[in-house]
Structures are given as structure tokens and as C-alpha cells.
Design a protein around this motif. Structure first.
Motif, PDB file in Angstrom:
ATOM      1  N   ALA A  95       3.664  -1.654   1.676  1.00 23.13           N
ATOM      2  CA  ALA A  95       3.337  -0.708   0.614  1.00 23.13           C
ATOM      3  C   ALA A  95       2.942   0.644   1.189  1.00 23.13           C
ATOM      4  O   ALA A  95       3.309   1.697   0.649  1.00 23.13           O
ATOM      5  CB  ALA A  95       2.214  -1.252  -0.254  1.00 23.13           C
ATOM      6  N   VAL A  96       2.220   0.644   2.288  1.00 16.08           N
ATOM      7  CA  VAL A  96       1.823   1.901   2.931  1.00 16.08           C
ATOM      8  C   VAL A  96       3.044   2.585   3.539  1.00 16.08           C
ATOM      9  O   VAL A  96       3.222   3.801   3.407  1.00 16.08           O
ATOM     10  CB  VAL A  96       0.745   1.632   4.003  1.00 16.08           C
ATOM     11  N   GLN A  97       3.920   1.809   4.197  1.00 16.96           N
ATOM     12  CA  GLN A  97       5.114   2.382   4.815  1.00 16.96           C
ATOM     13  C   GLN A  97       5.985   3.090   3.795  1.00 16.96           C
ATOM     14  O   GLN A  97       6.565   4.144   4.071  1.00 16.96           O
ATOM     15  CB  GLN A  97       5.926   1.272   5.499  1.00 16.96           C
ATOM     16  N   GLU A  98       6.100   2.522   2.618  1.00 15.80           N
ATOM     17  CA  GLU A  98       6.955   3.109   1.593  1.00 15.80           C
ATOM     18  C   GLU A  98       6.204   4.111   0.715  1.00 15.80           C
ATOM     19  O   GLU A  98       6.708   4.571  -0.300  1.00 15.80           O
ATOM     20  CB  GLU A  98       7.572   2.001   0.730  1.00 15.80           C
ATOM     21  N   GLN A  99       4.959   4.426   1.098  1.00 13.59           N
ATOM     22  CA  GLN A  99       4.132   5.422   0.405  1.00 13.59           C
ATOM     23  C   GLN A  99       3.896   5.052  -1.053  1.00 13.59           C
ATOM     24  O   GLN A  99       3.664   5.915  -1.894  1.00 13.59           O
ATOM     25  CB  GLN A  99       4.765   6.815   0.522  1.00 13.59           C
ATOM     26  N   GLY A 100       3.963   3.772  -1.334  1.00 10.23           N
ATOM     27  CA  GLY A 100       3.626   3.345  -2.678  1.00 10.23           C
ATOM     28  C   GLY A 100       2.144   3.075  -2.820  1.00 10.23           C
ATOM     29  O   GLY A 100       1.655   2.833  -3.909  1.00 10.23           O
ATOM     30  N   LEU A 101       1.429   3.115  -1.700  1.00 13.10           N
ATOM     31  CA  LEU A 101       0.008   2.785  -1.713  1.00 13.10           C
ATOM     32  C   LEU A 101      -0.707   3.690  -0.722  1.00 13.10           C
ATOM     33  O   LEU A 101      -0.288   3.824   0.429  1.00 13.10           O
ATOM     34  CB  LEU A 101      -0.174   1.320  -1.323  1.00 13.10           C
ATOM     35  N   THR A 102      -1.756   4.350  -1.158  1.00 17.13           N
ATOM     36  CA  THR A 102      -2.541   5.214  -0.280  1.00 17.13           C
ATOM     37  C   THR A 102      -4.012   4.871  -0.424  1.00 17.13           C
ATOM     38  O   THR A 102      -4.477   4.468  -1.493  1.00 17.13           O
ATOM     39  CB  THR A 102      -2.338   6.708  -0.625  1.00 17.13           C
ATOM     40  N   ALA A 103      -4.729   5.048   0.678  1.00 17.28           N
ATOM     41  CA  ALA A 103      -6.153   4.730   0.666  1.00 17.28           C
ATOM     42  C   ALA A 103      -6.918   5.737  -0.179  1.00 17.28           C
ATOM     43  O   ALA A 103      -6.602   6.926  -0.214  1.00 17.28           O
ATOM     44  CB  ALA A 103      -6.697   4.732   2.095  1.00 17.28           C
ATOM     45  N   VAL A 104      -7.908   5.252  -0.865  1.00 22.50           N
ATOM     46  CA  VAL A 104      -8.821   6.103  -1.625  1.00 22.50           C
ATOM     47  C   VAL A 104     -10.133   6.150  -0.860  1.00 22.50           C
ATOM     48  O   VAL A 104     -10.779   5.119  -0.668  1.00 22.50           O
ATOM     49  CB  VAL A 104      -9.050   5.567  -3.050  1.00 22.50           C
ATOM     50  N   GLY A 105     -10.504   7.327  -0.378  1.00 23.11           N
ATOM     51  CA  GLY A 105     -11.712   7.452   0.432  1.00 23.11           C
ATOM     52  C   GLY A 105     -12.983   7.245  -0.384  1.00 23.11           C
ATOM     53  O   GLY A 105     -12.983   7.275  -1.608  1.00 23.11           O
ATOM     54  N   HIS A 106     -14.078   7.046   0.348  1.00 20.61           N
ATOM     55  CA  HIS A 106     -15.388   6.904  -0.290  1.00 20.61           C
ATOM     56  C   HIS A 106     -15.809   8.259  -0.848  1.00 20.61           C
ATOM     57  O   HIS A 106     -15.926   9.233  -0.122  1.00 20.61           O
ATOM     58  CB  HIS A 106     -16.397   6.402   0.746  1.00 20.61           C
ATOM     59  N   GLU A 107     -16.004   8.335  -2.146  1.00 18.79           N
ATOM     60  CA  GLU A 107     -16.362   9.586  -2.796  1.00 18.79           C
ATOM     61  C   GLU A 107     -17.587   9.389  -3.676  1.00 18.79           C
ATOM     62  O   GLU A 107     -17.977   8.254  -3.975  1.00 18.79           O
ATOM     63  CB  GLU A 107     -15.187  10.107  -3.637  1.00 18.79           C
ATOM     64  N   ALA A 108     -18.184  10.513  -4.079  1.00 13.54           N
ATOM     65  CA  ALA A 108     -19.359  10.474  -4.949  1.00 13.54           C
ATOM     66  C   ALA A 108     -19.156  11.418  -6.121  1.00 13.54           C
ATOM     67  O   ALA A 108     -18.491  12.450  -6.004  1.00 13.54           O
ATOM     68  CB  ALA A 108     -20.613  10.862  -4.183  1.00 13.54           C
ATOM     69  N   ASP A 109     -19.713  11.043  -7.270  1.00  8.85           N
ATOM     70  CA  ASP A 109     -19.719  11.966  -8.410  1.00  8.85           C
ATOM     71  C   ASP A 109     -20.790  13.036  -8.221  1.00  8.85           C
ATOM     72  O   ASP A 109     -20.578  14.206  -8.564  1.00  8.85           O
ATOM     73  CB  ASP A 109     -20.002  11.203  -9.711  1.00  8.85           C
ATOM     74  N   VAL A 110     -21.929  12.616  -7.693  1.00  9.48           N
ATOM     75  CA  VAL A 110     -23.091  13.503  -7.572  1.00  9.48           C
ATOM     76  C   VAL A 110     -23.702  13.331  -6.186  1.00  9.48           C
ATOM     77  O   VAL A 110     -23.776  12.207  -5.662  1.00  9.48           O
ATOM     78  CB  VAL A 110     -24.155  13.178  -8.646  1.00  9.48           C
ATOM     79  N   TYR A 111     -24.150  14.448  -5.619  1.00 10.78           N
ATOM     80  CA  TYR A 111     -24.932  14.394  -4.377  1.00 10.78           C
ATOM     81  C   TYR A 111     -26.281  15.035  -4.649  1.00 10.78           C
ATOM     82  O   TYR A 111     -26.353  16.158  -5.169  1.00 10.78           O
ATOM     83  CB  TYR A 111     -24.219  15.117  -3.236  1.00 10.78           C
ATOM     84  N   VAL A 112     -27.346  14.322  -4.323  1.00 10.19           N
ATOM     85  CA  VAL A 112     -28.706  14.830  -4.535  1.00 10.19           C
ATOM     86  C   VAL A 112     -29.246  15.369  -3.214  1.00 10.19           C
ATOM     87  O   VAL A 112     -29.397  14.618  -2.248  1.00 10.19           O
ATOM     88  CB  VAL A 112     -29.626  13.724  -5.090  1.00 10.19           C
ATOM     89  N   ILE A 162       5.520  -7.858  -8.764  1.00  6.91           N
ATOM     90  CA  ILE A 162       4.320  -7.477  -8.015  1.00  6.91           C
ATOM     91  C   ILE A 162       4.693  -6.522  -6.888  1.00  6.91           C
ATOM     92  O   ILE A 162       4.030  -5.504  -6.675  1.00  6.91           O
ATOM     93  CB  ILE A 162       3.603  -8.724  -7.473  1.00  6.91           C
ATOM     94  N   THR A 163       5.768  -6.827  -6.158  1.00  9.87           N
ATOM     95  CA  THR A 163       6.176  -5.936  -5.066  1.00  9.87           C
ATOM     96  C   THR A 163       6.556  -4.555  -5.597  1.00  9.87           C
ATOM     97  O   THR A 163       6.216  -3.531  -4.996  1.00  9.87           O
ATOM     98  CB  THR A 163       7.361  -6.524  -4.277  1.00  9.87           C
ATOM     99  N   ARG A 164       7.231  -4.517  -6.731  1.00  9.19           N
ATOM    100  CA  ARG A 164       7.622  -3.218  -7.299  1.00  9.19           C
ATOM    101  C   ARG A 164       6.409  -2.442  -7.792  1.00  9.19           C
ATOM    102  O   ARG A 164       6.343  -1.218  -7.673  1.00  9.19           O
ATOM    103  CB  ARG A 164       8.626  -3.428  -8.435  1.00  9.19           C
ATOM    104  N   ALA A 165       5.426  -3.156  -8.347  1.00  9.16           N
ATOM    105  CA  ALA A 165       4.210  -2.491  -8.809  1.00  9.16           C
ATOM    106  C   ALA A 165       3.436  -1.878  -7.645  1.00  9.16           C
ATOM    107  O   ALA A 165       2.660  -0.934  -7.839  1.00  9.16           O
ATOM    108  CB  ALA A 165       3.331  -3.474  -9.569  1.00  9.16           C
TER     109      ALA A 165
END
Length: 424
Positions: free
Chosen positions: A318-335, A153-156
Motif C-alpha cells: 500500500a505504501v509502495q503504490e502511494q495508496g497509504l501514507t503515514a499520519v504524523g502525531h498532531e495536536a489540536d491545541v498546544y498549551v 480490501i486491497t483496492r480500498a
């Protein structure tokens, strides 16, 4: 702002992009547990105090850190300070030991725990813990497999440099002999040690070795090693665990001072720490084998093995070792809507959402420029534009933000056209 309108000390709000980190970690945990055959269990956040508080338990968790209260019926309840005891209570209560052919019964849990202790980086009074329990079988291979699950799990999560500190506390006979040796060793120094060590001297002298206050006292350096008091069956069992770890190429270091912070462990105990750190505070996950817990709750003499993992600490690493990064709030479509178009823009928004797209729209009548900025911020792949003309004619304007292609179509072609632009 008054303190009563702020989060209590030792707690935190998790929001925004940080939530995506938690979701990624939880997803990795669930995927790995499925590979190893673990099923999820969700126990209550509070239990009867007796579930956690055993007679003569010398652990700091029980003696100092539990959040215990009386409910309106004068019953003593405790917010769960760890996951294992609640899981074992549920295992026994629901008679999950009934089918011997299904043992070991593998369970994992994930959720908030509560301990009253000094808050510090990676350690909170409300913290989140993931853990596993494999109940009903005793095997060096099962001990090694449990360690392998935590290690993988830690390696993943991108944490590559982790080593296992491991020790054996031995069986009942070995631990009894070792406790006697520790009492004999520490007795002359007892007046120089802290109150906790003096209390542990009688209840469980192994826990003296876990003291943070007196760890530099000379008596600690000369204390006998548990390895010298293991009987032959315990030595054989431990050597088989180590052989299995060797075969799995999992790095470990034998730490004869490792006793863990809870009183119910027997035989194998372990902690995983980053290779550039040491000490219990740095543990990524930790656990061991226990023989008497199931029997304590009335489920018979069944062994178990498991570990706990602090999710906050795991995310930090995980963040310190750059194995994990945040995924921001995104949209496929904007009306985008302009002018008086009533609920027509909302109808387009809901049509696309019901088809599985992530869609955002404007609710405040902002300018065209402001809405385009919002679509850029959300990294929308497609923009749907609706003005008064489109509303009157039952149409929409659809723009691909990558190719810049733009078309005007009837509302009945909205979904088909957006799918074409996004490749859905």
C-alpha cells in the motif's frame, strides 16, 4: 548493546508514524468485513499443540515452523502459526453451528502469528495476519464472494493492480485420483528430489508441487495437471466459481500448479498477487475451501472457505503504490506556560482534553521559543498561552495559528473560545 536487549530475530517494534499505517489498514479491514457481515473473533495466541498438528500433516508450517513448548504442567502448547484452525476450534467448542439458519457463520480475526522461518522482507517470525472464515455452507457463490472481499480490501488500500491465481483441487474422489497420478509420475525421479519431497510423496504428493527447492526439476514441468483429474461435479463447481468472478469483473488466471501450503484445502484454492509479480512469496492474500476441518474438531460435516492476509506485506504494498501514507502525531491545541503558574496550565490542558481536543503542553520549563517550535511541529491549530499575569488574573491568552487572531479571556471562556477558533 548486548543482543539480549534487542528484539529477537524475525520480530520488529512498530512505533511512531508507522502505527498510523497499521490503524488505517485495520480500519479498512473492519469496515469491509462489516459490509460482508463478518463478526470479529479473538482466539488465544497459544493453543494445545493438537489444535495445529494433525496426524500425517505434511505442511512446512507443521513439520518445521511451529513454536512448541511444554508448560509447567508438562502440557504441549504451540504459539499459533495461522488463524484458521484456532477459529474452527472455537466455532466447534462454542457450538456456533447450532442454528442452521444462521449458516454460513462469518468470522474474521486479526493478530500476531508465529512461525520459525528465515526472516526476509515482508516475512517475520512474529507476523500479523488478518483472515476470514465463512463456515457451514458450500457454494461457488460463497467462494467467489470470499475472493471479492479480499480483492475489495486491497483496492480500498490503494492497491489497484492485483490478479487472482485460482485452481481447483476437486472433491475427495478427484484428489484421490490425482494423488495416485502424481505418485506414479514422480516415483522414477524420487531419488533426485529433496528430502521434503520424498516425505510428501507418501503423505500428500500434491504438496510436492509446492516445493521451492525442486521447482526447476524437469519432472515438475511434465507433471500431470489436476484439471485433468477433476470429476464432473468438481468441474461444474469450479466453472461456477469462475463465472461468478467473471460477473464481478475480478481478474484471475487459472494456475493448475497452485496447491497452497496447507493440507486441509479442497476444491477452490486461490492466491492474490500484484500483476507485476509472481509466486507464493508475492501473495497479498491467499486461501481456499476446506471440507474436513469442522468435522476434525468434532463439529460435524460442515464445509468452510476463507483466506489469510499478511498485514506487514499489505502495508508495504500500500505504501509502495502511494495508496497509504503515514499520519504524523498532531495536536489540536498546544498549551504554553511561562514562569511559576503551578498546575494552572495542566488544568487548561485537561479541560480541553475532556472536551475531546488533542492537546499537548510543556512539562520541562522550556523557553517560549522552544514551546512555539513544539506547537509548530505538532501542527497545532490553536495555542493557549499562560504566564504569571494570566495565572494571577484567572485568564488565558488564546491564539489562532491560521488567522493569527489573539484574544485574552477568562478561564471560564477557554473552551468556548477554542471551539470558536477550531470550528467545533
Amino acid at each position: 548493546m548486548s543482543n539480549k536487549y534487542q528484539v529477537p530475530r524475525g520480530t520488529q517494534d512498530i512505533m511512531g508514524d508507522d502505527v498510523s499505517l497499521w490503524r488505517q489498514v485495520e480500519s479498512i479491514i473492519r469496515e469491509q468485513c462489516a459490509r460482508y457481515g463478518y463478526q470479529e473473533i479473538r482466539t488465544p495466541i497459544f493453543e494445545h499443540t493438537e489444535v495445529f498438528k494433525f496426524q500425517n500433516d505434511s505442511s512446512d508450517m507443521v513439520t518445521k515452523e511451529m513454536y512448541t513448548f511444554l508448560d509447567s504442567g508438562e502440557r504441549s502448547l504451540t504459539l499459533r502459526p495461522e488463524g484458521t484452525k484456532g477459529v474452527i476450534r472455537a466455532f466447534v467448542e462454542h457450538k456456533l453451528y447450532g442454528n442452521q439458519a444462521e449458516l454460513p457463520y462469518k468470522l474474521f480475526y486479526m493478530g500476531p502469528m508465529f512461525r520459525y522461518e528465515r526472516p526476509q522482507k515482508g516475512r517475520y517470525r512474529q507476523f500479523h495476519q488478518f483472515g476470514v472464515e465463512a463456515i457451514g455452507a458450500k457454494s461457488p457463490l460463497l467462494d467467489a464472494e470470499t475472493i471479492a472481499l479480499g480483492y475489495n480490501i486491497t483496492r480500498a488500500m490503494g492497491i489497484k493492480k492485483v490478479k487472482i491465481l485460482i485452481n481447483s483441487l476437486g472433491d475427495d474422489e478427484s484428489r484421490s485420483n490425482y494423488r495416485s497420478a502424481l505418485r506414479e509420475h514422480f516415483r522414477p525421479y524420487l531419488g533426485e528430489l529433496c528430502g521434503d519431497c520424498q516425505r510428501r510423496f507418501e503423505l500428500n504428493p500434491l504438496r510436492i508441487l509446492d516445493c521451492k527447492v525442486d521447482r526447476e526439476h524437469p519432472s515438475f514441468k511434465s507433471a500431470p495437471s489436476v484439471q485433468d483429474y477433476l470429476n464432473e461435479p468438481s468441474k461444474k463447481y469450479f466453472s461456477q466459481v469462475l463465472q461468478a468472478l467473471d460477473d464481478l469483473e475480478i481478474p484471475y488466471v487459472i494456475d493448475s500448479r497452485l496447491v497452497r501450503g496447507l493440507d486441509y484445502y479442497t476444491n477452490t484454492v486461490f492466491e492474490a498477487i500484484p500483476e507485476d509479480a509472481s509466486g507464493q512469496q508475492a501473495a497479498v492474500f491467499a486461501g481456499g475451501q476446506y471440507d474436513g476441518l469442522v468435522e476434525h474438531y468434532g463439529g460435524g460435516n460442515l464445509p468452510g472457505v476463507g483466506f489469510g492476509m499478511g498485514i506487514e506485506r499489505m502495508i508495504d504494498l500500500a505504501v509502495q503504490e502511494q495508496g497509504l501514507t503515514a499520519v504524523g502525531h498532531e495536536a489540536d491545541v498546544y498549551v504554553i506556560s511561562m514562569g511559576n503558574v503551578g498546575s494552572y496550565a495542566l488544568k487548561a490542558t485537561e479541560t480541553l482534553r475532556n472536551a475531546g481536543f488533542r492537546v499537548e503542553t510543556d512539562y520541562q520549563g522550556r523557553s517560549l521559543k522552544a514551546q512555539f517550535k513544539a506547537s509548530d511541529r505538532l501542527k497545532a491549530k490553536v495555542i493557549v498561552i499562560i504566564g504569571e499575569d494570566e495565572y494571577s488574573n484567572g485568564q488565558v491568552v488564546i491564539k489562532d495559528t491560521v488567522s493569527k487572531q489573539q484574544v485574552t479571556v477568562g478561564f471560564d471562556k477557554l473552551l468556548e473560545t477554542v471551539k470558536g477558533f477550531t470550528g467545533e
